[in-house]
Design an enzyme around this catalytic site. Structure first.
Site, PDB file in Angstrom:
ATOM      1  N   HIS A  71       1.010  -1.085   0.061  1.00 49.65           N
ATOM      2  CA  HIS A  71      -0.001  -0.020  -0.041  1.00 49.65           C
ATOM      3  C   HIS A  71       0.945   1.179   0.001  1.00 49.65           C
ATOM      4  O   HIS A  71       0.586   2.295  -0.832  1.00 49.65           O
ATOM      5  CB  HIS A  71      -0.877   0.102   1.133  1.00 49.65           C
ATOM      6  CG  HIS A  71      -1.559   1.337   1.466  1.00 49.65           C
ATOM      7  ND1 HIS A  71      -2.620   2.037   0.856  1.00 49.65           N
ATOM      8  CD2 HIS A  71      -1.357   2.208   2.528  1.00 49.65           C
ATOM      9  CE1 HIS A  71      -2.806   3.154   1.150  1.00 49.65           C
ATOM     10  NE2 HIS A  71      -2.059   3.244   2.247  1.00 49.65           N
ATOM     11  N   ASP A 100       8.158  22.622 -25.339  1.00 50.99           N
ATOM     12  CA  ASP A 100       8.076  21.367 -24.775  1.00 50.99           C
ATOM     13  C   ASP A 100       8.938  21.171 -23.396  1.00 50.99           C
ATOM     14  O   ASP A 100       9.599  22.117 -23.122  1.00 50.99           O
ATOM     15  CB  ASP A 100       8.370  20.465 -25.775  1.00 50.99           C
ATOM     16  CG  ASP A 100       7.860  18.895 -25.356  1.00 50.99           C
ATOM     17  OD1 ASP A 100       8.007  18.535 -24.259  1.00 50.99           O
ATOM     18  OD2 ASP A 100       7.123  18.447 -26.388  1.00 50.99           O
ATOM     19  N   TRP A 136       7.230  -0.820   3.928  1.00 50.47           N
ATOM     20  CA  TRP A 136       7.900  -0.096   3.028  1.00 50.47           C
ATOM     21  C   TRP A 136       9.468   0.483   3.212  1.00 50.47           C
ATOM     22  O   TRP A 136       9.834   0.795   2.345  1.00 50.47           O
ATOM     23  CB  TRP A 136       7.309   1.345   2.481  1.00 50.47           C
ATOM     24  CG  TRP A 136       7.204   2.477   3.328  1.00 50.47           C
ATOM     25  CD1 TRP A 136       6.609   2.990   4.580  1.00 50.47           C
ATOM     26  CD2 TRP A 136       8.070   3.635   2.856  1.00 50.47           C
ATOM     27  NE1 TRP A 136       7.277   4.046   4.946  1.00 50.47           N
ATOM     28  CE2 TRP A 136       7.924   4.543   3.941  1.00 50.47           C
ATOM     29  CE3 TRP A 136       8.608   4.016   1.669  1.00 50.47           C
ATOM     30  CZ2 TRP A 136       8.710   5.754   3.828  1.00 50.47           C
ATOM     31  CZ3 TRP A 136       9.217   5.057   1.623  1.00 50.47           C
ATOM     32  CH2 TRP A 136       9.264   6.271   2.457  1.00 50.47           C
ATOM     33  N   SER A 163      13.665   6.385 -13.099  1.00 51.96           N
ATOM     34  CA  SER A 163      12.551   7.124 -13.859  1.00 51.96           C
ATOM     35  C   SER A 163      12.414   8.401 -12.819  1.00 51.96           C
ATOM     36  O   SER A 163      12.469   9.484 -13.883  1.00 51.96           O
ATOM     37  CB  SER A 163      11.196   6.479 -13.550  1.00 51.96           C
ATOM     38  OG  SER A 163      10.090   7.187 -13.949  1.00 51.96           O
ATOM     39  N   SER A 164      12.526   8.583 -11.743  1.00 51.20           N
ATOM     40  CA  SER A 164      12.395   9.713 -11.199  1.00 51.20           C
ATOM     41  C   SER A 164      13.788  10.538 -11.257  1.00 51.20           C
ATOM     42  O   SER A 164      13.613  11.933 -11.329  1.00 51.20           O
ATOM     43  CB  SER A 164      12.398   9.472  -9.381  1.00 51.20           C
ATOM     44  OG  SER A 164      11.120   8.860  -9.133  1.00 51.20           O
ATOM     45  N   HIS A 247      13.601  11.096   4.497  1.00 47.47           N
ATOM     46  CA  HIS A 247      12.823  12.513   5.083  1.00 47.47           C
ATOM     47  C   HIS A 247      12.508  13.376   3.833  1.00 47.47           C
ATOM     48  O   HIS A 247      11.488  13.963   3.525  1.00 47.47           O
ATOM     49  CB  HIS A 247      13.314  13.072   6.414  1.00 47.47           C
ATOM     50  CG  HIS A 247      12.480  13.952   6.727  1.00 47.47           C
ATOM     51  ND1 HIS A 247      11.317  13.573   7.416  1.00 47.47           N
ATOM     52  CD2 HIS A 247      12.318  15.140   6.842  1.00 47.47           C
ATOM     53  CE1 HIS A 247      10.754  14.549   7.794  1.00 47.47           C
ATOM     54  NE2 HIS A 247      10.943  15.564   7.349  1.00 47.47           N
ATOM     55  N   GLU A 249      12.470  12.605   1.034  1.00 47.27           N
ATOM     56  CA  GLU A 249      11.134  11.961  -0.087  1.00 47.27           C
ATOM     57  C   GLU A 249       9.934  12.680   0.695  1.00 47.27           C
ATOM     58  O   GLU A 249       8.958  13.024  -0.221  1.00 47.27           O
ATOM     59  CB  GLU A 249      10.976  10.621   0.197  1.00 47.27           C
ATOM     60  CG  GLU A 249       9.885   9.778  -0.125  1.00 47.27           C
ATOM     61  CD  GLU A 249      10.077  10.004  -1.880  1.00 47.27           C
ATOM     62  OE1 GLU A 249      10.852  10.134  -2.452  1.00 47.27           O
ATOM     63  OE2 GLU A 249       8.886   9.554  -2.354  1.00 47.27           O
ATOM     64  N   TYR A 251       9.200  15.658   1.815  1.00 48.26           N
ATOM     65  CA  TYR A 251       8.986  17.174   1.046  1.00 48.26           C
ATOM     66  C   TYR A 251       8.804  16.880  -0.641  1.00 48.26           C
ATOM     67  O   TYR A 251       8.326  17.710  -1.013  1.00 48.26           O
ATOM     68  CB  TYR A 251      10.159  17.762   1.505  1.00 48.26           C
ATOM     69  CG  TYR A 251      10.249  17.998   3.210  1.00 48.26           C
ATOM     70  CD1 TYR A 251       9.206  18.764   3.348  1.00 48.26           C
ATOM     71  CD2 TYR A 251      10.774  17.289   3.952  1.00 48.26           C
ATOM     72  CE1 TYR A 251       9.029  19.071   4.695  1.00 48.26           C
ATOM     73  CE2 TYR A 251      10.636  17.434   5.149  1.00 48.26           C
ATOM     74  CZ  TYR A 251       9.699  18.281   5.881  1.00 48.26           C
ATOM     75  OH  TYR A 251       9.490  18.483   6.890  1.00 48.26           O
ATOM     76  N   SER A 262      -0.638  27.149  -4.056  1.00 45.66           N
ATOM     77  CA  SER A 262      -0.287  28.718  -4.131  1.00 45.66           C
ATOM     78  C   SER A 262      -0.707  29.231  -5.639  1.00 45.66           C
ATOM     79  O   SER A 262      -0.667  30.374  -5.700  1.00 45.66           O
ATOM     80  CB  SER A 262       1.406  28.663  -4.164  1.00 45.66           C
ATOM     81  OG  SER A 262       1.773  28.263  -2.760  1.00 45.66           O
ATOM     82  N   HIS A 296      15.081  11.658  13.014  1.00 48.37           N
ATOM     83  CA  HIS A 296      13.888  11.840  13.899  1.00 48.37           C
ATOM     84  C   HIS A 296      13.031  10.630  13.840  1.00 48.37           C
ATOM     85  O   HIS A 296      12.113  10.498  14.675  1.00 48.37           O
ATOM     86  CB  HIS A 296      13.012  13.030  13.774  1.00 48.37           C
ATOM     87  CG  HIS A 296      12.397  13.526  12.432  1.00 48.37           C
ATOM     88  ND1 HIS A 296      12.337  14.598  11.726  1.00 48.37           N
ATOM     89  CD2 HIS A 296      11.948  12.593  11.847  1.00 48.37           C
ATOM     90  CE1 HIS A 296      11.684  14.439  10.672  1.00 48.37           C
ATOM     91  NE2 HIS A 296      11.165  13.265  10.542  1.00 48.37           N
ATOM     92  N   HIS A 297      13.101  10.060  12.667  1.00 53.31           N
ATOM     93  CA  HIS A 297      12.253   8.846  12.527  1.00 53.31           C
ATOM     94  C   HIS A 297      13.104   7.474  13.401  1.00 53.31           C
ATOM     95  O   HIS A 297      12.142   6.504  13.220  1.00 53.31           O
ATOM     96  CB  HIS A 297      12.352   8.107  10.945  1.00 53.31           C
ATOM     97  CG  HIS A 297      12.024   9.321  10.106  1.00 53.31           C
ATOM     98  ND1 HIS A 297      10.343   9.356   9.612  1.00 53.31           N
ATOM     99  CD2 HIS A 297      12.293  10.278   9.598  1.00 53.31           C
ATOM    100  CE1 HIS A 297      10.130  10.138   8.834  1.00 53.31           C
ATOM    101  NE2 HIS A 297      11.224  11.200   8.711  1.00 53.31           N
ATOM    102  N   THR A 322       7.514  26.169   7.143  1.00 54.98           N
ATOM    103  CA  THR A 322       6.171  25.798   6.849  1.00 54.98           C
ATOM    104  C   THR A 322       5.036  27.006   7.574  1.00 54.98           C
ATOM    105  O   THR A 322       4.055  27.075   6.956  1.00 54.98           O
ATOM    106  CB  THR A 322       5.939  24.496   7.469  1.00 54.98           C
ATOM    107  OG1 THR A 322       6.956  23.720   7.333  1.00 54.98           O
ATOM    108  CG2 THR A 322       4.651  24.022   6.993  1.00 54.98           C
ATOM    109  N   LYS A 325       4.567  29.706   5.186  1.00 53.42           N
ATOM    110  CA  LYS A 325       3.622  29.206   3.955  1.00 53.42           C
ATOM    111  C   LYS A 325       2.435  29.202   4.475  1.00 53.42           C
ATOM    112  O   LYS A 325       1.298  29.996   3.651  1.00 53.42           O
ATOM    113  CB  LYS A 325       4.048  27.832   3.591  1.00 53.42           C
ATOM    114  CG  LYS A 325       5.208  27.943   3.043  1.00 53.42           C
ATOM    115  CD  LYS A 325       5.481  26.553   2.273  1.00 53.42           C
ATOM    116  CE  LYS A 325       6.535  26.765   0.934  1.00 53.42           C
ATOM    117  NZ  LYS A 325       5.826  27.276  -0.192  1.00 53.42           N
ATOM    118  N   ARG A 444       1.159   0.120  15.280  1.00 54.53           N
ATOM    119  CA  ARG A 444       0.773  -0.082  13.781  1.00 54.53           C
ATOM    120  C   ARG A 444       1.196  -1.282  13.247  1.00 54.53           C
ATOM    121  O   ARG A 444       2.005  -2.083  13.797  1.00 54.53           O
ATOM    122  CB  ARG A 444       1.616   1.140  13.027  1.00 54.53           C
ATOM    123  CG  ARG A 444       2.860   1.366  13.125  1.00 54.53           C
ATOM    124  CD  ARG A 444       3.581   2.396  12.572  1.00 54.53           C
ATOM    125  NE  ARG A 444       3.522   2.642  11.236  1.00 54.53           N
ATOM    126  CZ  ARG A 444       4.455   3.373  10.473  1.00 54.53           C
ATOM    127  NH1 ARG A 444       5.546   3.915  11.211  1.00 54.53           N
ATOM    128  NH2 ARG A 444       4.345   3.127   9.182  1.00 54.53           N
TER     129      ARG A 444
END
Lengths: 519, 38
Positions: A71, A100, A136, A163-164, A247, A249, A251, A262, A296-297, A322, A325, A444
């Site tokens: 998932h 293009d 994951w 790809s990315s 991390h 990722e 963002y 925006s 922090h993870h 943040t 924003k 979890r």
């Protein structure tokens, strides 16, 4: 400039296989992301159906673990990232006045890697031992011990990563080299800015993930011991390398959403964006800080106190840009001539609900509190507020906003509003109770739970089915708009500003063959 | 099908940017493996 413009292109399947047109490729990305949203969503509903009651009812625990793992992988790499790349393909050339993307053939390849990567990933469910089941994050030792499905996953991640990275190179090369004369960097629309910064993040961290999973692969099959303590390796090193990717990722998944919000909020507030430059600097600050907060993870792995304090304070600092924003979005709406069409509704929900996810993130950043919250449903609630009501709501908002430009037709506003209210209620019903479950100690990634957690889980499951099925309405709206409806003008929204609104709707196959001049 | 041919100088600029970025990505991949082996 030498031009030979004609709109002929192959028809049928060949058109989509061979296209180098940014609009075609954007459409391919968006359709792919929508399909993956439903694949990943179906997995989420398996999880929620099993959790409707305590005990084991529907699936075996091993299959449940495969569902939680896949998932996440499908939603992150298959739905959210390709959706944003679809927006980038459609909108960046239109917004900067380019004909293009800079590297159109590479663009075709970037997309066509994805269906093969996801076929590989999803086919892991059918090999002996099943798909990846260790989460994951692919932490060793579980991922080293996992079945052949883990190898499929590693190779699929390599393909998605290529790809990315190719997509990121294309975006950067386009923005730095293809802007229309007069479009200096600080005149670019915020969506383009957020994607430029996101592309640099992608380029910096996808190779790190590729390195991490390569080391996993060699640990699994070639006798290395990168992450095996018995051979002199260190499983915690994987966590450090993974989260150095992981991390930023997060963002990568949210900065383009900031860009979309925006664009939408000023349109429906009929006011210019408040604090444009501060938005750009805040985005860059968030991107910088994302590289120095990864641990922090993993507060609970046993880091030195100084390390924990550093990562705690660095994480808290992200709240500052943040906050800038969120303040600017609210200030843009302040005393604006607001109207509440579906894109604006989703954008406002994005601002409010993402902020809730931001606050729970601040709670998780507090080291002693995180020792209690770690690996509980509180974390699940937190990141779904950030990624569903953050990233996915922004994607939906952007789709409604630019649908008239893409299809040439206005969508059905009544159906759009139904979709919004069912989504927002279903989403909150699903994830708000999960905060309480986590605070009460429900872990979890488990298929069974103690009796006292039943009621909140039942609310959550009802909400998930409501949220999931309401997305069919979204498909209905998109299909209806693609097939016909009220004609959209070049500037489909009264308050819309920017180059994309100067070309007809639907946008012609080729636009800005002669670059516009920006004053 | 691509219908717009960019001026030569712009083509070179695009290629230069892309190659630099690809080199950075490859270097980061190799560096990650090298750090893992230390």
């Amino acid at each position: 400039m030498a031009t030979a413009h004609h709109d002929e292109h192959p028809t049928g399947v060949l058109r989509w296989l061979t296209t180098t047109n940014h609009k075609d490729i954007g459409t391919l990305y968006l359709v792919f992301a929508l399909i993956m949203l439903f694949v990943g969503g179906a997995m989420a509903l398996v999880i929620r159906a099993e959790l409707f009651q305590p005990g084991l009812q529907i699936v075996q625990p091993h299959f449940f673990n495969q569902m939680t793992t896949l998932h996440a992988l499908v939603m992150i790499f298959g739905a959210v990232m390709p959706a944003f790349t679809g927006f980038a393909n459609w909108q960046i050339p239109l917004m900067i006045g380019a004909p293009d993307m800079a590297l159109p053939r590479l663009n075709n390849w970037s997309f066509w890697l994805l269906p093969f990567a996801f076929t590989l990933l999803l086919s892991s469910l059918f090999v002996p031992g099943g798909g990846p089941a260790g989460g994951w994050t692919l932490y060793p030792p579980l991922s080293v011990q996992g079945s052949m499905g883990t190898d499929f996953t590693i190779l699929a991640i390599h393909m998605m990563g290529i790809s990315s990275v190719l997509g990121a190179i294309n975006v950067i090369a386009t923005i730095l080299n293809m802007r229309a004369p007069g479009m200096v960097l600080l005149k670019m629309p915020l969506f383009v800015w957020t994607w430029l910064i996101t592309a640099f993040l992608l380029l910096a961290v996808m190779p790190v993930l590729a390195g991490a999973v390569t080391m996993l692969l060699t640990d699994r099959h070639f006798g290395t011991h990168f992450f095996d303590a018995s051979g002199g390796g260190d499983p915690v090193m994987f966590q450090h390398v993974f989260w150095f990717f992981g991390h930023p990722e997060v963002y990568i998944l949210i900065l383009p959403a900031f860009g979309i919000a925006s664009q939408i909020i000023p349109t429906f507030a009929r006011k210019p964006l408040f604090g444009y430059e501060s938005m750009v600097y805040a985005t860059a600050s968030i991107a910088f800080l994302s590289f120095i907060v990864w641990a922090h993870h993993m507060f609970t792995v046993g880091m030195p106190l100084a390390g924990e304090l550093f990562f705690m304070y660095a994480t808290m600092m992200i709240a500052v840009p943040t906050g800038v924003k969120v303040f600017n979005w609210v200030a843009t709406m302040w005393k604006g001539s607001l109207s509440f069409e579906t894109p604006m509704l989703f954008a406002i929900a994005f601002v409010m609900l993402f902020t809730i996810g931001g606050f729970s993130g601040l709670m998780l950043a507090i080291v002693p509190a995180d020792f209690q919250y770690h690996d509980t449903y509180f974390v699940v609630a937190h990141f779904h507020y950030v990624l569903v009501s953050g990233a996915i709501f922004a994607i939906i908002a952007g789709a409604y906003y630019w649908l008239p430009k893409w299809t040439g037709h206005m969508y059905n506003e009544t159906l759009g509003k139904w979709h919004f209210w069912l989504s927002v209620i279903g989403f909150n019903l699903t994830f708000f109770p999960q905060h309480f479950l986590g605070l009460a100690g429900m872990p979890r990634r488990i298929p069974d739970y103690a009796l006292q957690f039943t009621e909140f889980n039942q609310w959550s499951t009802v909400g998930a089915f409501m949220f999931g099925f309401s997305q069919l309405l979204f498909v209905a709206v998109v299909v209806k708009a693609a097939r016909g409806g009220k004609k959209a003008g070049a500037r489909a929204w009264e308050g819309a500003e920017g180059l994309e609104w100067t070309v007809p709707s639907p946008a012609p196959y080729h636009t800005f063959v002669t670059p516009p001049h920006i004053k | 099908m691509r219908t717009t041919k960019l001026p030569e100088s712009q083509q070179r600029a695009v290629l230069r940017t892309a190659l630099w970025l690809a080199a950075v990505a490859c270097a980061l991949f190799v560096y990650t493996l090298w750090r893992g082996m230390k």
